[in-house]
Design an enzyme around this catalytic site. Structure first.
Site, short mmCIF file in Angstrom:
data_model
loop_
_atom_site.label_atom_id
_atom_site.label_comp_id
_atom_site.label_asym_id
_atom_site.label_seq_id
_atom_site.Cartn_x
_atom_site.Cartn_y
_atom_site.Cartn_z
N ARG A 4 -50.49 34.82 22.40
CA ARG A 4 -51.58 34.66 22.16
C ARG A 4 -52.17 33.18 21.26
O ARG A 4 -53.02 32.32 20.52
CB ARG A 4 -52.36 35.06 20.68
CG ARG A 4 -53.51 35.18 20.39
CD ARG A 4 -54.68 36.34 20.02
NE ARG A 4 -53.85 37.62 19.60
CZ ARG A 4 -53.83 37.65 18.14
NH1 ARG A 4 -54.17 36.12 17.47
NH2 ARG A 4 -52.88 38.82 17.87
N TYR A 37 -75.79 23.16 29.90
CA TYR A 37 -74.74 24.40 31.26
C TYR A 37 -75.70 25.94 30.23
O TYR A 37 -76.19 26.19 29.06
CB TYR A 37 -74.12 24.86 31.04
CG TYR A 37 -72.77 25.95 31.54
CD1 TYR A 37 -73.06 26.25 32.82
CD2 TYR A 37 -72.21 26.75 30.55
CE1 TYR A 37 -72.51 27.73 33.54
CE2 TYR A 37 -71.73 28.23 31.75
CZ TYR A 37 -72.00 27.91 32.95
OH TYR A 37 -71.52 29.14 33.03
N ASP A 63 -69.34 18.19 26.58
CA ASP A 63 -68.86 18.83 27.53
C ASP A 63 -69.11 18.04 29.36
O ASP A 63 -69.87 17.80 28.68
CB ASP A 63 -69.53 20.44 27.59
CG ASP A 63 -69.09 20.79 29.34
OD1 ASP A 63 -69.31 20.55 30.03
OD2 ASP A 63 -70.14 21.92 29.55
N LYS A 116 -63.69 24.96 36.60
CA LYS A 116 -64.26 24.00 37.77
C LYS A 116 -63.67 23.14 38.70
O LYS A 116 -62.49 23.55 39.64
CB LYS A 116 -65.47 23.02 37.28
CG LYS A 116 -66.21 24.63 37.17
CD LYS A 116 -67.41 25.21 37.03
CE LYS A 116 -67.78 26.62 36.20
NZ LYS A 116 -68.77 26.18 35.41
C1 LIG Z 1 -68.87 26.35 34.64
C2 LIG Z 1 -69.40 26.05 32.95
C3 LIG Z 1 -69.12 26.18 31.55
C4 LIG Z 1 -68.83 27.13 31.30
O1 LIG Z 1 -67.64 27.60 31.85
P1 LIG Z 1 -66.74 28.79 31.94
O2 LIG Z 1 -65.30 28.27 32.63
O3 LIG Z 1 -67.45 29.31 33.60
O4 LIG Z 1 -66.38 29.74 31.02
C5 LIG Z 1 -69.78 25.13 31.29
N1 LIG Z 1 -69.59 23.65 30.84
C6 LIG Z 1 -70.47 23.77 32.13
C7 LIG Z 1 -71.07 22.46 32.19
C8 LIG Z 1 -70.21 24.27 33.50
O5 LIG Z 1 -70.67 24.06 34.66
#
Ligand SMILES: *Cc1c(COP(=O)(O)O)cnc(C)c1O
Length: 395
Positions: A59, A112, A184, A209
């Site tokens: 952790r 998102y 992000d 992703k």
């Molecule tokens: C998928 C996604 C998230 C969240 O990510 P997780 O790994 O599913 O928690 C945040 N921002 C964007 C742009 C995303 O495509």
């Protein structure tokens, strides 16, 4: 290795963590352990006081995570990075470690869906105010600044309409007003966009992703100054959004080919976008790499490539979008994005539980919108699949 600063992104992705691999294995092993043994209580106590120790308790940190973080920090050109168990874990840790009640946040109207929920529902519960502005108009960000604004949170390109935020301008506003700026950057990846170089303070990605890239893991990452990463680590430690060592290892494996994959995602998406834009059954294509995108000039200014993500509006409304998705043979109907497989979703149907129809339409998501994560299949095969599906829609 000579001057690492001069190295290209694909070299860094493969070698930036080499010094952290304490074994002779070219591919470092997975440190699949929760805890680590010490020779004495004194030694144990000393490590317990370290920030993000690699070998104490997973952790707190893990050698695999340290390797992943080192690579990601170099790819983004940041001082330090932290990995989390999901992208949402990264977003939440950044917000929670930065904000307190009485603070104000400026964010976009388009985010998102999970981030939108945090901004709309959770932050206000802790006495944090949020103003959501039109991301395509920098003046709206500047006008929304208040004395208690602590964070400007952006996402570009944004999900699912591929709208862009001018990162250099946002960086300027943040620096001038001493407000933390966070992006992000999941859709773009560091292969296509370098937010820190444009003046943004912190970059977050859903590692699920493009970083992982194979639709087989969940992860999140945060990049910023050493001091900021320490602050987020202190929250994350108790927030508990900790990456599993195995997923960390898969993430590292994915990163090795990030640039190579993203380049092909970019070219496949551009080809698919061009084909769809000229198809009579398609009303509109949202892709920053096309001349028809209203922010194409900004895209060329702040991006090196335009991602594998695009959205289309079909002629014929909700039903046409549903039928289009159903008739696809290569593309899979599934959430997520950024992996080798081409995936499609129909946001009006997918988010019917998370957003009311009014909220959805207000963010510009129409009934006939379909989001496409263009994968790494052959370009001609993908175009043929979309063509046959559109053909079946009839007139
Ligand atoms: C998928 C996604 C998230 C969240 O990510 P997780 O790994 O599913 O928690 C945040 N921002 C964007 C742009 C995303 O495509």
């Amino acid at each position: 290795m000579n001057d690492e600063k001069q190295q290209q992104i694909q070299t860094l992705a493969i070698h930036a963590d080499r010094k952290l691999n304490g074994t002779r294995a070219v591919t470092a092993p997975i440190w699949q352990t929760s805890t680590y043994g010490y020779a004495s209580p004194e030694e144990f106590a000393a490590v317990a006081g370290e920030v993000n120790p690699s070998e104490f308790y997973t952790r707190f940190g893990n050698p695999t995570h340290a390797q992943v973080a080192a690579v990601i920090a170099r790819l983004e050109g940041g001082e330090a990075a932290l990995v989390t168990s999901t992208g949402m874990g990264a977003i939440f840790a950044v917000m929670m470690s930065t904000l307190k009640s009485g603070d104000h946040v400026i964010a976009q109207q388009n985010h998102y869906a999970g981030a939108s929920t945090v901004l709309r529902e959770w932050l206000p519960r802790y006495g944090i105010e949020v103003t959501q502005v039109d991301q395509t108009n920098v003046e709206e960000f500047a006008a929304a600044v208040r004395p208690n604004t602590k964070l400007i949170y952006v996402e570009t390109p944004s999900n699912p309409l591929m709208k862009l935020t001018d990162l250099r301008e946002i960086g300027r506003i943040g620096q001038k007003r001493k407000i933390l700026t966070v992006i992000d950057g999941t859709f773009a990846t560091p292969a296509n966009q370098s937010p820190l170089a444009l003046g943004i303070d912190v970059v977050i990605h859903s590692g699920t992703k493009y970083f992982g890239g194979h639709n087989d893991l969940m992860a999140g990452v945060i990049v910023g100054t050493k001091q900021f990463i320490e602050q987020v680590w202190r929250f994350s430690l108790v927030g508990g959004s900790i990456l599993s060592p195995f997923d960390g290892w898969l993430l590292l494996r994915g990163l090795r080919t990030l640039e190579l994959r993203v380049e092909r995602h970019n070219s496949n998406a551009l080809a698919v976008g061009r084909f769809l834009e000229n198809h009579p059954k398609i009303e509109r294509v949202y892709y920053p790499g096309l001349e028809s995108h209203p922010q194409h000039e900004l895209a060329k200014k702040q991006m090196r490539g335009f991602t594998g993500m695009l959205s289309v509006e079909l002629r014929g409304g909700f039903e046409a979008a549903q039928n289009f998705c159903k008739a696809l043979e290569i593309a899979v109907y599934a959430g997520s994005l950024g992996g080798v497989d081409t995936l499609v979703v129909h946001p009006a149907a997918m988010w019917s539980h998370e957003l009311t129809e009014e909220q959805r339409l207000a963010t510009g998501i129409s009934d006939s919108l379909v989001r496409i994560s263009v994968g790494l299949e052959g370009e001609q095969d993908l175009i043929a699949d979309f063509a046959q599906s559109l053909e079946k829609l009839g007139d």
